[in-house]
Design a protein around this motif. Structure first.
Motif, PDB file in Angstrom:
ATOM      1  N   VAL A 133       0.829  -1.206   0.000  1.00  0.00           N
ATOM      2  CA  VAL A 133       0.000   0.000   0.000  1.00  0.00           C
ATOM      3  C   VAL A 133       0.860   1.251   0.000  1.00  0.00           C
ATOM      4  O   VAL A 133       0.600   2.216  -0.739  1.00  0.00           O
ATOM      5  CB  VAL A 133      -0.942  -0.005   1.225  1.00  0.00           C
ATOM      6  N   SER A 191       0.795   4.028  -2.933  1.00  0.00           N
ATOM      7  CA  SER A 191       0.101   5.273  -2.606  1.00  0.00           C
ATOM      8  C   SER A 191       0.925   6.509  -2.910  1.00  0.00           C
ATOM      9  O   SER A 191       0.363   7.596  -3.079  1.00  0.00           O
ATOM     10  CB  SER A 191      -0.301   5.278  -1.121  1.00  0.00           C
ATOM     11  N   GLN A 246       0.605   6.468  -6.880  1.00  0.00           N
ATOM     12  CA  GLN A 246      -0.477   5.671  -7.465  1.00  0.00           C
ATOM     13  C   GLN A 246       0.006   4.947  -8.721  1.00  0.00           C
ATOM     14  O   GLN A 246      -0.638   4.960  -9.775  1.00  0.00           O
ATOM     15  CB  GLN A 246      -1.697   6.533  -7.809  1.00  0.00           C
TER      16      GLN A 246
END
Length: 503
Positions: A398, A402, A405
């Motif tokens: 993640v 993040s 992206q």
């Protein structure tokens, strides 16, 4: 408003104060868990701070750094399992004290010494950082190049099995920093036709891969170690007699830790070992060391926590990381749009004071949390790895995605983790690579700027006395240990044997 009051007001904001508390709790937990480390936690935390303002984001990371350094002492004392490398020295006398029923006294001394060392280094930090930055304002590109070169030479002592391996690892970090478009010529380097590499390799996925995925793969090779359940421990503050016994050790170790922290690339582990060695050297009870000497706890704990504040000095004042963790904090500063160095301190002095107050608050918080919840934090070590490491992997995925992206960053993270795992098996530590990646851009940029100013006359790099001084430091850092070993062998050969002296 005065920068000091502005910095204090920023940290006193309830939301920012809560972030610092969260950073402290995470830091103590990470420090107590063997296998996890402060660099790993800061690297995982970094992408999740993108939406925060820069000051609370960096303050939270700095608080985690301080608390993580202390957290390793809890499990080192209670179950002889250092949660962090700097706590290895603490276990030498902390666990013997716990074994004879003095765990509470040992934990209290660890907390007191940690707070003392941390606050001492922060006082040096708040005084030395602006002064160092003021001196650095007169630096030109050639001085910054010499400074960055000196920082790279210090990689030999940061981690790993040998100085040569560390320098090789740092060299690959510098090579990775050259990927992308050259800022002066506009030429593409090492992109191999991949559009995602035109802007270079991102810090965030590389850091997460090296410290989190690499450690995950390493831990997957080891079997679960059975640990003795933690007994009930009533933590108590050291007595007046204890403080009188260790007062000299704490002051000495705090000075050593701060100095070691200021040196680029040394870090808290070196400070802890030196603090322990000097505590034993100056002790009147050398025979107690290794058997439960309270000075053996005060020495390394004051030194390693003093190293945290010291390491922030070159990081903020010069843009040269003082340790592996501050290298990640430096990358986070750049991610938030800051350029660490003298201009940061001149244009945003409130930032320095905010970090100072954040780390000061963190020292008080981890002492209270450590004293109140030592038994609870120690029990965290019994969390099954079947739950722990999948969670780390999920956070890594993640975090890497993040930041931009981009699935390409996830692949970069996975490749970096695999490379880091293989490299670590052969003695190449991840920290030198990160330092090379951070400093490599600075070396290339300042070299190019200076060559434009000098009209490609490289001999002018030797005109500045400051450059010559840093070049001398660089040579001393590279060849000093080798010369010292050679001199030691020569002295041993020339020294008369014991039989001759006895005749």
């Amino acid at each position: 408003m005065d920068p000091v009051l502005t910095g204090l007001a920023l940290i006193a904001d309830p939301f920012n104060f809560l972030l610092i508390l969260i950073g402290v709790v995470i830091g103590v937990l990470v420090g107590a868990l063997p296998g996890l480390s402060s660099p790993m936690a800061v690297a995982l935390l970094m992408p999740f701070t993108i939406g925060l303002d820069p000051i609370p984001a960096i303050a939270m990371m700095a608080a985690l750094y301080c608390a993580g350094t202390y957290g390793g002492s809890i499990t080192a004392i209670l179950i002889n399992t250092p949660g962090a490398p700097p706590a290895v020295a603490t276990a030498l006398d902390g666990y013997p004290m716990a074994a004879r029923g003095e765990a509470g006294r040992a934990l209290g001394m660890a907390a007191a010494a940690s707070v003392f060392g941390g606050i001492f280094s922060l006082l040096v930090f708040i005084v030395a950082t602006p002064l160092l930055a003021k001196i650095a304002l007169s630096f030109r590109p050639q001085e910054y190049f010499a400074l960055a070169l000196f920082g790279l030479s210090m990689l030999a002592s940061i981690s790993g099995r040998s100085s040569l391996r560390n320098l090789i690892s740092g060299g690959f970090g510098v090579l990775a920093a050259t990927v992308g478009i050259h800022l002066v010529t506009g030429a593409e380097r090492f992109t191999f036709g991949i559009p995602y590499l035109v802007e270079g390799i991102g810090f965030v996925p590389v850091l997460i891969g090296l410290f989190a995925i690499g450690e995950l793969l390493a831990q997957a090779q080891t079997l679960d170690v059975e640990r003795v359940p933690v007994r009930a421990v009533a933590v108590r503050l050291p007595s007046r007699a204890d403080f009188l016994k260790v007062r000299g050790t704490m002051v000495r170790s705090a000075i050593i830790g701060t100095f070691i922290g200021i040196l680029p690339a040394e870090g808290t582990t070196v400070a802890a070992i030196m603090g322990y060695n000097e505590a034993k050297r100056w002790s009147k009870h050398k025979d107690e060391f290794g058997k439960g000497a309270i000075e053996g706890i005060a020495g390394p704990e004051a030194a390693n926590n003093a190293g945290t504040g010291g390491a922030m000095v070159p990081t903020l004042a010069l843009g040269i990381p003082g340790s592996g963790t501050t290298a990640i904090i430096l990358a986070a500063l750049m991610m938030h749009g800051f350029r660490p160095g003298p201009h940061l301190i001149r244009e945003n002095p409130q930032f320095v004071y905010a970090i100072f107050f954040a780390m000061l608050a963190a020292n008080v918080m981890f002492a209270v949390l450590g004293l109140a919840g030592a038994k609870l934090f120690a029990r965290v070590t019994f969390v099954p790895r079947a739950f722990l490491w999948p969670a780390v992997f999920a956070f890594s995925m993640v975090g890497a995605y993040s930041f931009n992206q981009s699935l390409f960053d996830v692949w970069i993270m996975l490749i970096a983790g695999l490379v880091g795992f293989v490299a670590k098996r052969h003695g190449f530590g991840p920290a030198p690579f990160v330092m090379g990646l951070i400093l490599g851009g600075m070396v290339e940029e300042t070299w190019s700027q200076a060559m434009l100013i000098f009209d490609n006359d490289w001999t002018r790099f030797f005109e500045s006395p400051i450059c010559l001084l840093f070049y001398a430091f660089t040579l001393a850092g590279l060849f000093g240990p080798l010369l010292a070993r050679g001199a030691g062998r020569l002295v041993d050969r020339l020294r008369p044997s014991g039989d001759v002296l006895g005749e």
